[in-house]
Write a protein that holds these residues in place. Structure first.
Motif, PDB file in Angstrom:
ATOM      1  N   LYS A 113    -105.330 -38.153  11.089  1.00 27.03           N
ATOM      2  CA  LYS A 113    -105.013 -39.552  11.360  1.00 27.03           C
ATOM      3  C   LYS A 113    -103.516 -39.833  11.352  1.00 27.03           C
ATOM      4  CE  LYS A 113    -107.241 -42.871   9.542  1.00 27.03           C
ATOM      5  NZ  LYS A 113    -107.750 -43.832   8.568  1.00 27.03           N
ATOM      6  N   THR A 114    -102.732 -38.893  10.832  1.00 29.16           N
ATOM      7  CA  THR A 114    -101.323 -39.193  10.581  1.00 29.16           C
ATOM      8  C   THR A 114    -100.413 -38.128  11.174  1.00 29.16           C
ATOM      9  OG1 THR A 114    -101.570 -38.098   8.435  1.00 29.16           O
ATOM     10  CG2 THR A 114    -101.782 -40.497   8.467  1.00 29.16           C
ATOM     11  N   GLU A 115    -100.065 -38.272  12.435  1.00 28.72           N
ATOM     12  CA  GLU A 115     -99.108 -37.374  13.064  1.00 28.72           C
ATOM     13  C   GLU A 115     -97.721 -37.640  12.481  1.00 28.72           C
ATOM     14  OE1 GLU A 115     -99.655 -34.925  15.224  1.00 28.72           O
ATOM     15  OE2 GLU A 115    -101.808 -35.298  15.037  1.00 28.72           O
ATOM     16  N   PRO A 116     -96.886 -36.603  12.332  1.00 26.85           N
ATOM     17  CA  PRO A 116     -95.549 -36.800  11.751  1.00 26.85           C
ATOM     18  C   PRO A 116     -94.696 -37.757  12.578  1.00 26.85           C
ATOM     19  CG  PRO A 116     -96.136 -34.472  11.814  1.00 26.85           C
ATOM     20  CD  PRO A 116     -97.178 -35.186  12.601  1.00 26.85           C
ATOM     21  N   PHE A 117     -93.899 -38.555  11.892  1.00 23.97           N
ATOM     22  CA  PHE A 117     -92.965 -39.445  12.574  1.00 23.97           C
ATOM     23  C   PHE A 117     -91.883 -38.628  13.279  1.00 23.97           C
ATOM     24  CE2 PHE A 117     -94.184 -42.758   9.325  1.00 23.97           C
ATOM     25  CZ  PHE A 117     -94.703 -43.662  10.241  1.00 23.97           C
ATOM     26  N   GLN A 118     -91.505 -39.047  14.472  1.00 22.34           N
ATOM     27  CA  GLN A 118     -90.367 -38.474  15.169  1.00 22.34           C
ATOM     28  C   GLN A 118     -89.124 -39.335  14.968  1.00 22.34           C
ATOM     29  OE1 GLN A 118     -90.596 -35.449  16.763  1.00 22.34           O
ATOM     30  NE2 GLN A 118     -92.666 -35.478  15.892  1.00 22.34           N
ATOM     31  N   PHE A 119     -89.335 -40.611  14.669  1.00 27.94           N
ATOM     32  CA  PHE A 119     -88.234 -41.534  14.410  1.00 27.94           C
ATOM     33  C   PHE A 119     -88.759 -42.684  13.557  1.00 27.94           C
ATOM     34  CE2 PHE A 119     -90.361 -43.168  18.124  1.00 27.94           C
ATOM     35  CZ  PHE A 119     -90.394 -44.535  17.915  1.00 27.94           C
ATOM     36  N   LEU A 120     -87.847 -43.398  12.937  1.00 32.88           N
ATOM     37  CA  LEU A 120     -88.168 -44.641  12.242  1.00 32.88           C
ATOM     38  C   LEU A 120     -87.318 -45.753  12.847  1.00 32.88           C
ATOM     39  CD1 LEU A 120     -88.295 -43.679   8.437  1.00 32.88           C
ATOM     40  CD2 LEU A 120     -90.211 -44.036   9.999  1.00 32.88           C
ATOM     41  N   THR A 121     -87.899 -46.931  12.958  1.00 32.79           N
ATOM     42  CA  THR A 121     -87.156 -48.091  13.425  1.00 32.79           C
ATOM     43  C   THR A 121     -86.759 -48.924  12.219  1.00 32.79           C
ATOM     44  OG1 THR A 121     -88.325 -48.129  15.531  1.00 32.79           O
ATOM     45  CG2 THR A 121     -87.198 -50.150  14.868  1.00 32.79           C
ATOM     46  N   GLY A 122     -85.445 -49.076  12.026  1.00 32.53           N
ATOM     47  CA  GLY A 122     -84.934 -49.799  10.873  1.00 32.53           C
ATOM     48  C   GLY A 122     -84.265 -51.099  11.264  1.00 32.53           C
ATOM     49  N   LYS A 129     -83.113 -50.848  15.040  1.00 31.83           N
ATOM     50  CA  LYS A 129     -82.582 -49.638  15.671  1.00 31.83           C
ATOM     51  C   LYS A 129     -83.531 -48.462  15.420  1.00 31.83           C
ATOM     52  CE  LYS A 129     -77.760 -51.039  14.885  1.00 31.83           C
ATOM     53  NZ  LYS A 129     -76.455 -50.656  14.295  1.00 31.83           N
ATOM     54  N   PRO A 130     -83.936 -47.748  16.481  1.00 27.11           N
ATOM     55  CA  PRO A 130     -84.709 -46.518  16.283  1.00 27.11           C
ATOM     56  C   PRO A 130     -83.783 -45.385  15.861  1.00 27.11           C
ATOM     57  CG  PRO A 130     -84.388 -46.927  18.616  1.00 27.11           C
ATOM     58  CD  PRO A 130     -83.782 -48.098  17.899  1.00 27.11           C
ATOM     59  N   VAL A 131     -84.183 -44.630  14.838  1.00 26.27           N
ATOM     60  CA  VAL A 131     -83.347 -43.557  14.304  1.00 26.27           C
ATOM     61  C   VAL A 131     -84.160 -42.268  14.267  1.00 26.27           C
ATOM     62  CG1 VAL A 131     -82.000 -42.761  12.320  1.00 26.27           C
ATOM     63  CG2 VAL A 131     -82.070 -45.211  12.882  1.00 26.27           C
ATOM     64  N   ALA A 132     -83.619 -41.194  14.834  1.00 26.13           N
ATOM     65  CA  ALA A 132     -84.295 -39.897  14.789  1.00 26.13           C
ATOM     66  C   ALA A 132     -84.526 -39.485  13.340  1.00 26.13           C
ATOM     67  CB  ALA A 132     -83.466 -38.850  15.523  1.00 26.13           C
ATOM     68  N   ILE A 133     -85.702 -38.971  13.054  1.00 25.14           N
ATOM     69  CA  ILE A 133     -86.106 -38.712  11.670  1.00 25.14           C
ATOM     70  C   ILE A 133     -85.193 -37.698  10.979  1.00 25.14           C
ATOM     71  CG2 ILE A 133     -87.728 -36.784  11.997  1.00 25.14           C
ATOM     72  CD1 ILE A 133     -88.504 -39.969  10.004  1.00 25.14           C
ATOM     73  N   ASP A 134     -84.654 -36.720  11.739  1.00 25.29           N
ATOM     74  CA  ASP A 134     -83.836 -35.687  11.098  1.00 25.29           C
ATOM     75  C   ASP A 134     -82.433 -36.173  10.748  1.00 25.29           C
ATOM     76  OD1 ASP A 134     -82.801 -35.822  13.641  1.00 25.29           O
ATOM     77  OD2 ASP A 134     -83.168 -33.704  14.139  1.00 25.29           O
ATOM     78  N   ARG A 135     -82.065 -37.387  11.150  1.00 28.75           N
ATOM     79  CA  ARG A 135     -80.767 -37.954  10.781  1.00 28.75           C
ATOM     80  C   ARG A 135     -80.827 -38.698   9.441  1.00 28.75           C
ATOM     81  NH1 ARG A 135     -78.538 -41.965  14.620  1.00 28.75           N
ATOM     82  NH2 ARG A 135     -76.678 -41.656  13.308  1.00 28.75           N
TER      83      ARG A 135
END
Length: 223
Positions: A113-122, A129-135
């Motif tokens: 049910k929970t695919e890993p996030f590729q980005f978070l929107t903050g 702003k969408p931010v790449a998860i590895d940043r």
């Protein structure tokens, strides 16, 4: 409870469990709580630390059901579990007493049910702003809000740490009730004057490591 009541409660509990097993995965776990203690527990494949007679923990699904008498669902952290799991709670009655039936679904179900996030929107002020998860260097829960950090910039998200813990890549490690850290941003780890572990990030931020999460960090970084 005396032996007669306890036996009666066990029989009723078994009836509920038999009904539940018809529609939930076979390796789910079940617990029933009455009077703020557990009277029944059946373990699936999860590593759950729960015993008959154990007190219901504040904030748990069972506690919320007993308090509100309403169906409750939530992602469970590692206060009773080694890794997060999705659980559901239902108000029932045992011997005319309010009770809580808790179902914990297997981790395989949760992962599907929970695919890993590729980005978070903050959110910053009135901008999103969408931010790449590895940043993202680390994530913090503060004053009932969740914040993540990118090069010391702070962003707010509506996603809780419990939910994030299920959907972050494996290089994010929960180190504290209030912190998740990206291991690629860790500069060093050391004990402070009180012998508690402190993680220092590349940007100089210092984050505490609580005893309940130290094994997560040791396992990930092998020290």
């Amino acid at each position: 409870m005396n032996n007669e009541v306890n036996s009666f409660a066990k029989d009723i509990s078994q009836q509920y469990i038999l009904m539940m097993q018809d529609w939930v995965p076979a390796d789910s776990s079940f617990a029933i709580a009455v009077d703020n203690s557990y009277i029944y527990f059946h373990s699936g494949h999860q590593n759950i630390h729960l015993e008959i007679g154990q007190q219901v923990m504040p904030g748990s699904i069972a506690e919320q059901v007993l308090r509100t008498q309403k169906k409750t669902d939530a992602i469970l952290d590692n206060s009773l579990f080694d890794t997060p799991y999705y659980g559901m709670g239902y108000p029932i009655y045992i011997d005319h007493k309010p009770a809580a039936l808790v179902v914990v679904l297997p981790s395989t179900f949760t992962k599907k049910k929970t695919e890993p996030f590729q980005f978070l929107t903050g959110k910053q002020e009135e901008e999103w702003k969408p931010v790449a998860i590895d940043r993202i260097s680390h994530i913090e829960s503060l004053q009932k809000k969740t914040w993540f950090y990118v090069e010391k910039e702070q962003f707010k998200t509506n996603i809780t740490l419990k939910e994030l813990q299920l959907r972050l890549p494996t290089y994010f490690i929960r180190i504290h009730r209030s912190y998740i850290v990206n291991i690629y941003f860790i500069k060093k780890m050391a004990r402070d004057l009180t012998s508690n572990f402190i993680v220092t990030l590349i940007d100089g931020s210092e984050l505490p490591v609580s005893q309940s999460y130290i094994n997560n960090l040791r396992s990930a970084l092998e020290f």
